[in-house]
Design a protein around this motif. Structure first.
Motif, short mmCIF file in Angstrom:
data_model
loop_
_atom_site.label_atom_id
_atom_site.label_comp_id
_atom_site.label_asym_id
_atom_site.label_seq_id
_atom_site.Cartn_x
_atom_site.Cartn_y
_atom_site.Cartn_z
N PRO A 37 0.81 -1.22 0.00
CA PRO A 37 0.00 0.00 0.00
C PRO A 37 0.84 1.27 0.00
N GLU A 38 1.90 1.29 0.80
CA GLU A 38 2.73 2.50 0.89
C GLU A 38 3.53 2.77 -0.39
N ALA A 39 3.61 1.80 -1.27
CA ALA A 39 4.34 1.98 -2.53
C ALA A 39 3.44 2.54 -3.63
N CYS A 40 2.14 2.50 -3.44
CA CYS A 40 1.21 2.98 -4.47
C CYS A 40 1.21 4.50 -4.51
N LYS A 41 1.42 5.04 -5.69
CA LYS A 41 1.37 6.48 -5.89
C LYS A 41 0.79 6.75 -7.27
N THR A 42 -0.07 7.76 -7.33
CA THR A 42 -0.76 8.05 -8.58
C THR A 42 -0.54 9.52 -8.94
N LEU A 43 -0.16 9.73 -10.19
CA LEU A 43 0.06 11.07 -10.72
C LEU A 43 -1.04 11.36 -11.74
N PHE A 44 -1.80 12.44 -11.54
CA PHE A 44 -2.84 12.86 -12.48
C PHE A 44 -2.27 13.96 -13.36
N ARG A 45 -2.38 13.78 -14.68
CA ARG A 45 -1.91 14.78 -15.64
C ARG A 45 -3.08 15.18 -16.52
N TYR A 46 -3.39 16.47 -16.50
CA TYR A 46 -4.47 16.97 -17.35
C TYR A 46 -3.90 17.53 -18.64
N ILE A 47 -4.53 17.18 -19.74
CA ILE A 47 -4.12 17.61 -21.07
C ILE A 47 -5.04 18.75 -21.49
N ASP A 48 -4.47 19.81 -22.03
CA ASP A 48 -5.26 20.98 -22.42
C ASP A 48 -5.96 20.85 -23.76
N ALA A 49 -5.39 20.06 -24.67
CA ALA A 49 -5.97 19.98 -26.01
C ALA A 49 -5.88 18.55 -26.52
N CYS A 50 -6.84 18.20 -27.35
CA CYS A 50 -6.87 16.87 -27.95
C CYS A 50 -7.69 16.94 -29.23
N GLN A 51 -7.38 16.10 -30.18
CA GLN A 51 -8.10 16.10 -31.46
C GLN A 51 -8.73 14.72 -31.67
N PHE A 52 -9.97 14.70 -32.13
CA PHE A 52 -10.69 13.46 -32.43
C PHE A 52 -11.05 13.45 -33.90
N GLY A 53 -10.42 12.58 -34.65
CA GLY A 53 -10.73 12.47 -36.07
C GLY A 53 -10.73 13.82 -36.75
#
Length: 122
Positions: A37-53
């Protein structure tokens, strides 16, 4: 270890319960992949732009959440597949539907490269 990265595009802060997701994901990683449990770490990265098709990005009709979990080598492929499925189930629980927005959720569990090292300072 494990190294968990969550890349996000579009889900609003109200739609994604990051704290609840991270806690549940850490619990699943401990249960399924025998992580500490103490080894679990999560990094959230938000992306500002993305293209779909060919769609106009201003339409805001899509959201992406992709989770990558890096584990030390040695886990069976079945274990990694179970953890990947658990991640997708958790995303379905912790990312609320938004009107007019299609959620594209994906996950990958991979082995960390043998060169992986870590450093901690207190």
């Amino acid at each position: 270890m494990p190294q968990i990265t969550v890349d996000c595009y579009h889900p609003s802060d109200d739609a994604f319960d990051q704290d609840g997701f991270a806690r549940a994901l850490h619990e699943a990683t401990v249960e399924i992949a025998a992580a500490k449990p103490e080894a679990c770490k999560t990094l959230f990265r938000y992306i500002d732009a993305c293209q779909f098709g060919y769609e106009d990005p201003e339409d805001d009709e899509h959201a992406i959440v992709h989770v990558t979990i890096g584990l030390l080598a040695g886990r069976a492929e079945e274990t990694k597949a179970r953890l990947t499925e658990a991640v997708l189930e958790l995303l379905g629980t912790y990312v609320a539907p938004e009107d007019g927005v299609t959620l594209h959720a994906s996950a990958e569990v991979r082995d960390l490269d043998p060169s992986y090292r870590k450093f901690e300072r207190v």
